[in-house]
Design an enzyme around this catalytic site. Sequence first.
Site, PDB file in Angstrom:
ATOM      1  N   THR A   1      13.254  -4.072   0.930  1.00  0.00           N
ATOM      2  CA  THR A   1      12.616  -4.702  -0.163  1.00  0.00           C
ATOM      3  C   THR A   1      13.492  -5.638  -0.606  1.00  0.00           C
ATOM      4  O   THR A   1      13.312  -6.733  -0.940  1.00  0.00           O
ATOM      5  CB  THR A   1      12.084  -3.817  -1.132  1.00  0.00           C
ATOM      6  OG1 THR A   1      11.063  -2.998  -0.539  1.00  0.00           O
ATOM      7  CG2 THR A   1      11.556  -4.458  -2.431  1.00  0.00           C
TER       8      THR A   1
ATOM      9  N   CYS B  54      -5.486   2.179  -2.616  1.00  0.00           N
ATOM     10  CA  CYS B  54      -6.062   3.171  -3.502  1.00  0.00           C
ATOM     11  C   CYS B  54      -7.447   3.445  -3.454  1.00  0.00           C
ATOM     12  O   CYS B  54      -8.096   2.512  -2.812  1.00  0.00           O
ATOM     13  CB  CYS B  54      -5.275   3.031  -5.172  1.00  0.00           C
ATOM     14  SG  CYS B  54      -6.872   2.206  -6.078  1.00  0.00           S
TER      15      CYS B  54
ATOM     16  N   GLN C 265      10.082  -2.899  10.577  1.00  0.00           N
ATOM     17  CA  GLN C 265       9.530  -2.022  11.525  1.00  0.00           C
ATOM     18  C   GLN C 265      10.012  -2.172  12.812  1.00  0.00           C
ATOM     19  O   GLN C 265       9.397  -1.245  13.663  1.00  0.00           O
ATOM     20  CB  GLN C 265       7.888  -2.132  11.303  1.00  0.00           C
ATOM     21  CG  GLN C 265       7.551  -1.803  10.063  1.00  0.00           C
ATOM     22  CD  GLN C 265       7.622  -0.192   9.679  1.00  0.00           C
ATOM     23  OE1 GLN C 265       7.637   0.490  10.538  1.00  0.00           O
ATOM     24  NE2 GLN C 265       7.096  -0.041   8.418  1.00  0.00           N
TER      25      GLN C 265
ATOM     26  N   ALA D 165      17.300   1.476   6.694  1.00  0.00           N
ATOM     27  CA  ALA D 165      17.359   2.618   7.535  1.00  0.00           C
ATOM     28  C   ALA D 165      16.244   3.879   7.690  1.00  0.00           C
ATOM     29  O   ALA D 165      16.106   4.201   8.727  1.00  0.00           O
ATOM     30  CB  ALA D 165      18.425   3.248   6.916  1.00  0.00           C
TER      31      ALA D 165
END
Length: 387
Positions: free
Chosen positions: A69, A319, A174, A195
């Site tokens: 991020t 959600c 990824q 990591a």
Amino acid sequence: MTTYFDHNATSPLDSRVQEVMIPYLSCANPSSAHSAGRKIRRAVEQAREQVAALVGVQPGQVIFTSGGTEANNFVLSGFAANVRPGAIVVSTVEHPSVLEPANALSALGWTVETIPVDAQGRIDVVAADELLTDSTRMVSVMGANNETGVLQPVAELAEIARARGIVVHSDAVQVAGKLPLSFDDYGADAISLSAHKLNGPKGIGALIVNKKLDLRPLIRGGGQEKGMRSGTENVAAIVGFGLTAELARHELFTRAAITRDLRDYFIGRLDDIPGSQVFGEGASRLPNTVMFSLPGINGETALLQLDRKGFAVSSGSACHSASADPSHVLKAMGVAREVAFSAVRVSFGHENSRTEVDGLIAALKKTPTALAPGLTERSSTSTVSIA
Ligand code: PLP
């Protein structure tokens, strides 16, 4: 005991990595001039070499960050801060840690253009090319999608963009550790790594940069990471990331072969679930990832039911409230809303086995919600809801 099939969310810490990290949880400051500090500095620099080797770059091209991020936020805002506002081009299926900082640039006079994907989730390189103009300053396209595992033609796009003097970034979070990843072959100016997606510690990642890339630091202070990312280094995590990268480099083909076998075996066994559909099946994908629909079933409900049976998977929607949107990735692929709501993601790790996959299939078959309307009789205990 939970059987863990959610490796794209995070992967278990390798015990060998954990072992090397422990002594560094309490250690000198690598910036200290005394011998204890210098010793720790050497450990940090060794980790930098190990991470650099994973992607085939010089250690000086590795800037440690707190994860994927931060690396994504840093490259987008750090680049934008140093150039005249223009256009940034991103794909519609990027991770929020690219989409959000890209959108935030609009407030600074930037235009955000999005590259569409086809029904398989691949970006359209021709459409991307048409989006590039004289005011395009940066293109950011991920190496592999975290939800579907679909791989993007980053090298092809990078060649087109860089020939026009446009800076290219790729979120390779990824890809690293799952497929061979060469910075030079990608042809990007910067790539992001994390990591914990390859059996390393959480809270550590890196931005790998082409040395000519001029970035303004996001975090200023003591001047660590050559002034590009201040703050006393998280030494244990950095050392752990170093070994993580080295292990991934040596074990990559074995790990990929194991997860590919499990993925293909799982997809074969999905035939037992009538009407299920694998997203992006026609595209090249990560060896470990399958995102699929369970017809007529809410993915979030399936997740909770599988959780009760001891299986950790992920669903496509963030959600399960009535107002929730289904996955933006599936939406971009043109998947119908009700089908997108039924998405479940399984992401394998090399420690999984076929026996565990058999268990998951059996659980899916027994889950009341796995009975699609019209396909087979629905149990009265079903808690199906398509939010
Ligand atoms: N980019 C992608 C594609 C991801 O899948 C993730 C994690 O979910 C991130 C970035 C963020 O990485 P981190 O968790 O290290 O901040």
